[in-house]
Every structure is written in structure tokens, then in C-alpha cells.
Design a protein around this motif. Structure first.
Motif, PDB file in Angstrom:
ATOM      1  N   TYR A 146       0.838  -1.211   0.000  1.00 19.78           N
ATOM      2  CA  TYR A 146       0.000   0.000   0.000  1.00 19.78           C
ATOM      3  C   TYR A 146       0.865   1.250   0.000  1.00 19.78           C
ATOM      4  O   TYR A 146       0.574   2.231  -0.674  1.00 19.78           O
ATOM      5  N   ALA A 147       1.947   1.188   0.777  1.00 20.73           N
ATOM      6  CA  ALA A 147       2.840   2.342   0.833  1.00 20.73           C
ATOM      7  C   ALA A 147       3.592   2.516  -0.478  1.00 20.73           C
ATOM      8  O   ALA A 147       3.824   3.634  -0.931  1.00 20.73           O
ATOM      9  N   ARG A 201       6.645  -0.245   6.540  1.00 17.95           N
ATOM     10  CA  ARG A 201       5.706   0.514   5.719  1.00 17.95           C
ATOM     11  C   ARG A 201       6.216   1.932   5.513  1.00 17.95           C
ATOM     12  O   ARG A 201       6.174   2.480   4.419  1.00 17.95           O
ATOM     13  N   ALA A 202       6.725   2.514   6.599  1.00 20.00           N
ATOM     14  CA  ALA A 202       7.238   3.873   6.505  1.00 20.00           C
ATOM     15  C   ALA A 202       8.523   3.919   5.679  1.00 20.00           C
ATOM     16  O   ALA A 202       8.832   4.924   5.054  1.00 20.00           O
ATOM     17  N   VAL A 205       8.265   3.874   1.412  1.00 17.76           N
ATOM     18  CA  VAL A 205       8.122   5.064   0.579  1.00 17.76           C
ATOM     19  C   VAL A 205       9.471   5.728   0.332  1.00 17.76           C
ATOM     20  O   VAL A 205       9.549   6.787  -0.275  1.00 17.76           O
TER      21      VAL A 205
ATOM     22  N   ALA B 209       0.257   9.774   6.544  1.00 19.17           N
ATOM     23  CA  ALA B 209       1.702   9.912   6.740  1.00 19.17           C
ATOM     24  C   ALA B 209       2.486   9.163   5.672  1.00 19.17           C
ATOM     25  O   ALA B 209       3.696   9.332   5.564  1.00 19.17           O
ATOM     26  N   LEU B 210       1.810   8.307   4.893  1.00 21.87           N
ATOM     27  CA  LEU B 210       2.482   7.645   3.780  1.00 21.87           C
ATOM     28  C   LEU B 210       2.258   8.420   2.485  1.00 21.87           C
ATOM     29  O   LEU B 210       2.547   7.931   1.404  1.00 21.87           O
ATOM     30  N   LYS B 212      -0.728   9.459   1.372  1.00 25.64           N
ATOM     31  CA  LYS B 212      -1.959   9.083   0.675  1.00 25.64           C
ATOM     32  C   LYS B 212      -2.996  10.190   0.832  1.00 25.64           C
ATOM     33  O   LYS B 212      -3.024  10.900   1.834  1.00 25.64           O
ATOM     34  N   GLU B 216      -7.976   7.930  -1.097  1.00 19.62           N
ATOM     35  CA  GLU B 216      -7.327   6.626  -1.093  1.00 19.62           C
ATOM     36  C   GLU B 216      -7.371   5.997   0.297  1.00 19.62           C
ATOM     37  O   GLU B 216      -7.519   4.784   0.445  1.00 19.62           O
ATOM     38  N   ARG B 220      -8.930   2.361   0.695  1.00 16.80           N
ATOM     39  CA  ARG B 220      -8.038   1.239   0.984  1.00 16.80           C
ATOM     40  C   ARG B 220      -7.913   0.895   2.461  1.00 16.80           C
ATOM     41  O   ARG B 220      -7.516  -0.205   2.809  1.00 16.80           O
TER      42      ARG B 220
END
Lengths: 292, 328
Positions: A146-147, A201-202, A205, B209-210, B212, B216, B220
Motif C-alpha cells: 500500500y505504501a 511501511r514507513a 516510501v 503519513a504515507l 496518501k 485513497e 483502501r
């Protein structure tokens, strides 16, 4: 100390759980690590210049100026409500989600004002890990994928995403534990694993700066140790800003430590110096456990 | 009013259940004891009523229920041994459920998302919430007569039968289904809204924070999080639709058999035609209605109960699997 701070908001809250602070506990690790500031070769990745953050007109951060250097860990310490989380959340403009929050001053990333960047782009460069492990209710793979997926692009195939997912999970030290079952729901992982998944996850990106808001306070000591180890490892490739209530932790992982009190930056110094030879009276009282 | 005598402190070792209860209740005021007893009795009585209803319907219904009954079409007649089965009402019930929930789900989920995640301006969000509460409290017969007045306008003539003189009949599956969606809508909306409110804000922030966008994040992260609650709301709504009679009688026509429209369009004819459901069948065949076939009314009533119970089981089974498996 004002108890109404931060003010109650409808949807966006800080979700903080009380943290027990025992500053009298000596740091476990006494051997000095390779501290980046001692190498003296790191440049400033982000600069915070006279930052004022207000909630509904009430200042929470009052004119803070701080450098965030490349390849080092900056630890923000201070008693509850001192503005350290607010400061952290302003760095990736998350405070903008809080109704009534405004900020003045300048935050620059690589010399560019963060307000000039599209916010989605900024947050990919300055990513964040929260206090509560908060994986999304999907599989381990999907959490990281997702990231990786970029906004407004068609979803790539799973096989195309796999290298990036694997590399993020490896950097977070989770790959060996989850590689056999990436389709498992992330919420089935243990608390410490969940937090490392959030770090993965962080990392996915590919950020330049990673913000961590008390990332270990909901974890047991063993998981905390693993994450601290991870933070020291991450420092080699990016900047880390960590908010912590745990002074021993700040001393263990921080290269520089900033002590905040009631919205003011009281002292900013190399970690060892701040804990052993603080310049300000307030800092001395706080690190010796007189208040906080 | 004095309190009841407290048991002596010299209690026997490992006191029995009764003794423990007496000791716990010993310090209570009489009023509290009476209220406690009344609460117990009320609970027991409700359980008894529910079980009695189920047993009554099961005994009455099962004896008349047969494969032949549920697979054959109803026939007009006076003698209930010759009036056929309940196939048409069964089909009608499922069609009602399908149309109603298909309309209610996107509306309910969408409005809940807007109210919780956007909700600006605040007064408008509050107005939307109040409006849905009003709809929730509206008796279905009121919805039905309002709906009928509306769909008999010429603007909506296409959706039902139009008489020779140009009068719009107004009764059809489409019209009744849309009215039914209003019954299910508040349940879907409420379940979605409550669930969204319990998603912690750091979950949303983790997505922002990603890098998005809000859209979204909703698609999601939030929707997968509240999926099971949406399912619960849908199941409740479907149960309510299956059980409603007023809208069927007024807006579906409650015709004994399915009566598709006779126009050139074979696909939509069915939905623009009339029919009945199990509820209207029960009503019409009970001693209160004109059919007077009480045996079939019991059988149909029991079958309806089965549908609703199975519906709930099916939804919870699907949801359970959804929670365990990977989110897609």
C-alpha cells in the motif's frame, strides 16, 4: 502545566497512552556508539526555523529552531504537553489535519520550504511511525505494498511490487519472521512485529527523514530493544527524529537530544552532554528526575 | 426501610452458590432487590416468549411445509387444498431484498462516509444525520403512501403499469424496492457511521503519513476496516425488508402471482410488474385476509422466519471468513 493541552478535537487526537518515566534508571548500554555528530560530516537534512504552532490560537510550540542532521538520530524529550509531539507532527504537516491548528515559521527539507511541496510528496519524504502499532487491516504484504503504490497510478502486479516490499521488510528486520506467510493478516502479528511492520511501511516510501512518535511506549522491553537496534541501523541511511518519554532510550539512541518544556526549546545538545552536563537548570532537573 | 440481615461473618468454608448469592444480596435495599428480581423475570419472560413463538411456528409451519408447496405457484381458489404453493411470494421476497439492499447500501455507506470523514459544513452533516433518523423512525406505511403518491405521477409512469386512460398504477417491484431501501438505509448508515467513528484516528494518520490522499485512505484503509459492520447493517436491513408488509401491499400490489408488465421490453417487464412477498401472502391467507388458508399462512410464515435466520447466519459466516483472510 496546562492540562487542557492539546485541546480536545473531534476526530484527530494524539491517542497517547500514559508513559511511565523513570529517569533514575541508568542507561543499560554504556559503551559509546559511533555517534554521527562526532564524525562531524553530516549536513542538515531539515531545518526548523522559529517554528510556532498554535491550537485554536493557543501556542503549543513557541518559536523553536532546530537542525535535523543527515544520518543521525534527534531525540525530543520533555514532560507531557511540552509540544514535542506537536513539533514532530508539524514536520510532515500532519498538524494540518487537526482542526484549529496553525503554524508560523519555516520548516525546510533540503532547503525547500515544506509548504511549497505537495503534501503527499512531502509525507513520502518525511514518513512517520506512531505510538500505537497501527497496521492496516490487510495482509502483511498489502500493508507494505500500500505504501509502495503511488497515487493515481494503476495498481502494479504483485510480482512487480515484491522486490520493494521485501527490501522494506528486510530493512525493518522483519523479513525472516514473515517471509513464509506474507498473506497473513497483519493484525495477527505480535505488538513488536506490528511496530516493525509499521516501520517497514514507513521505509517503503523511501523517505529521507523518519519521524517516530514514542514508537516503543506500547511495547515490551524486548521488542523495545529490537526497535532501538533498528533505529541505530536506520540512522546510517536516513535521519530519524524520535519523540520519547524514556530518557534512557533518548540517551541510548539519540545523537542529539532536544529538551522541550511548555512549548519552548530549553536545550539542544549532543546526547551524552545533555544527560551528563546539561547547561540549563530546567534540563538538569528534568533529567535527574525532579519533575516530569 | 431497613436492609436485609447480613449473614454472620462466620461463614462456612466454600459456601454454596445460594449462600454466596444471599451474602452478595444481603446488603441490598429491598427496592433494589425487587428491581433485580423484576429484571430477571423480564428477561426470562422474553426468552420464553421468543421460544414459544419459534416453537409454535415450527410445529404449525413444519406440518404444512413441503417441497411441493415451495416449488409450485399459487392458484386462485377457495379450498386451500387446491390453491397451489408459495413459489411466487418466495421469489417476490428475494427480489424485494435484492433491490432494497442494492439501493440502500451505496446510499447508506456513502452518506456515512461523508458525514464522518468530511462532514463540512457541520450543520449540513448534522442535518443529514437528523434526516436519516427521521427516516428510521418513519412507519413503513407512511413511506408507502408517500411513495405511491409520488410514483403515480406521470413522470414515473415508466416504472409501473399504465392504464388505458393514462392513469399510472404505481405498483411494481422497482417502486416497492426503492421504498424498501428507505427501511434498510438507516441501518446500513448507522452501522457504517458507528464503525467509522471507532476507527482510531492514528489509523487514518498512518495512511496520510504515507502520502496518501483522503480518498485513497477511505478506499483502501477505512472501507476494509468497517466492512464487517457494513455487512451487519446490511443483514439487519435485509431482515427488515423481508419482514415488511405495508410497502408490499401498497406499492407492490400484493398480487397473488407475479404479474410482469406486458410491453416490448422483456428484461424490465418483470421489475415493472407486480407481485407479492411471503409477508403479504401470510396476511392474505390468514383469517384476517381474503384467502383464508391458515395452513399455508403458517407454512409461509415459518419459511420467512427461516430465510431471515439463515440470512443472518450466512452474513456472519461470510464476515468471519473475510476477517480471517487477506483483505483484497
Amino acid at each position: 502545566m496546562p492540562t487542557t493541552f492539546p485541546p480536545p478535537v473531534r476526530r484527530i487526537t494524539l491517542d497517547r497512552t500514559p508513559t511511565v518515566v523513570d529517569p533514575s534508571v541508568e542507561p543499560i548500554r554504556h559503551t559509546p556508539v559511533d555517534r554521527a555528530h562526532e564524525r562531524g560530516d553530516q549536513r542538515e537534512r531539515m531545518t526548523i526555523d522559529d517554528l510556532v504552532v498554535k491550537y485554536a490560537g493557543k501556542p503549543a510550540v513557541k518559536g523553536v529552531t532546530l537542525p535535523i542532521r543527515d544520518q543521525e538520530v534527534l531525540a525530543l524529550i520533555g514532560p507531557s504537553g511540552c509540544g514535542k509531539s506537536t513539533l514532530l507532527r508539524t514536520l510532515n504537516r500532519l498538524t494540518e489535519l487537526t482542526p484549529g491548528a496553525t503554524y508560523e515559521g519555516r520548516i525546510a527539507l533540503d532547503g525547500q520550504d515544506v509548504r511549497a511541496l505537495p503534501v503527499t510528496q512531502l509525507r513520502r519524504k518525511v514518513s512517520m511511525v506512531f505510538q500505537q502499532p497501527n497496521p492496516f487491516p490487510m495482509s502483511i504484504f498489502d500493508n507494505v505494498a500500500y505504501a509502495v503504490k503511488e497515487q493515481s497510478k494503476r495498481a502494479p502486479k504483485k510480482s512487480a511490487l515484491m522486490p520493494k516490499v521485501e527490501s522494506a521488510l528486510r530493512r525493518a528486520g522483519l523479513w525472516d519472521e514473515v517471509a513464509s506467510d506474507l498473506d497473513r493478516p497483519a493484525l495477527r502479528l505480535s505488538g513488536g512485529q506490528q511496530q516493525r511492520l509499521c516501520i517497514a511501511r514507513a521505509l517503503a516510501v523511501e523517505p529521507e527523514v523518519m519521524l517516530m512518535d514514542e514508537p516503543c511506549s506500547a511495547l515490551d522491553p524486548k521488542s523495545t530493544m529490537v526497535i532501538e537496534e533498528l533505529i541505530r541501523e536506520l540512522r546510517k541511511s536516513l535521519s530519524v527524529v524520535i519523540v520519547t518519554h524514556n530518557l534512557a532510550q533518548a540517551r541510548r539512541v539519540g545523537d542529539h537530544v532536544a529538551f522541550m518544556y511548555l512549548g519552548d526549546l530549553v536545550e539542544y545538545a549532543p546526547a551524552e552532554q545533555l544527560f551528563t552536563d546539561p547547561r540549563a537548570e530546567r534540563t538538569r532537573e528534568y533529567v535527574s528526575g525532579s519533575f516530569g | 426501610m431497613s436492609s436485609l440481615p447480613v449473614l454472620s461473618p462466620h461463614r462456612p468454608e466454600a459456601p454454596g452458590r445460594l449462600a454466596r448469592a444471599r451474602e452478595e444480596l444481603g446488603g441490598w435495599r429491598l427496592v433494589d432487590l425487587l428491581a433485580y428480581g423484576a429484571a430477571w423475570a423480564a428477561g426470562l419472560m422474553l426468552t420464553f416468549i421468543a421460544l414459544a413463538l419459534l416453537a409454535f411456528l415450527a410445529i404449525k409451519g413444519v406440518s404444512f411445509l413441503s417441497l411441493d408447496l415451495i416449488t409450485s405457484r399459487p392458484e386462485p381458489g377457495i379450498d386451500q387444498s387446491k390453491t397451489g404453493g408459495i413459489l411466487d411470494p418466495i421469489i417476490g421476497t428475494f427480489v424485494m431484498i435484492t433491490i432494497g439492499i442494492a439501493v440502500a447500501t451505496p446510499l447508506g455507506v456513502g452518506s456515512a462516509l461523508w458525514v464522518v470523514e468530511y462532514g463540512k459544513p457541520t450543520w449540513l452533516a448534522r442535518a443529514v444525520e437528523s434526516a436519516i433518523e427521521v427516516v428510521a423512525g418513519m412507519p413503513s406505511i407512511v413511506i408507502a403512501i408517500f411513495g405511491l403518491a409520488l410514483v403515480q405521477e406521470h413522470l414515473f409512469a415508466w416504472f409501473s403499469f399504465t392504464g388505458e386512460g393514462g392513469a399510472v398504477y404505481g405498483r411494481s417491484f422497482v417502486n416497492a424496492g426503492v421504498a424498501m431501501s428507505l427501511i434498510a438505509l438507516p441501518l446500513v448508515f448507522g452501522a457504517t457511521r458507528e464503525a467509522l467513528l471507532t476507527v482510531p484516528s492514528h489509523m487514518r494518520e498512518a495512511s496520510y503519513a504515507l502520502g496518501k490522499t483522503q480518498a485513497e485512505t477511505i478506499r483502501r484503509v477505512l472501507l476494509p476496516s468497517v466492512r464487517s459492520n457494513i455487512g451487519t447493517g446490511m443483514a439487519l436491513g435485509m431482515g427488515r425488508i423481508a419482514g415488511d408488509t405495508a410497502i408490499v401491499v401498497i406499492l407492490l400490489g400484493a398480487s397473488l402471482r407475479l404479474q410482469p408488465l406486458e410491453s416490448a421490453d422483456p428484461v424490465t417487464n418483470f421489475f415493472r410488474g407486480t407481485g407479492s412477498t411471503l409477508t403479504s401472502f401470510v396476511y392474505n391467507n390468514s383469517p384476517a385476509g381474503e384467502g383464508n388458508a391458515p395452513d399455508k399462512a403458517y407454512a409461509a410464515g415459518f419459511f420467512l422466519l427461516l430465510i431471515v435466520i439463515l440470512l443472518n447466519f450466512a452474513v456472519s459466516a461470510v464476515l468471519k471468513r473475510g476477517e480471517d483472510g487477506p483483505a483484497k
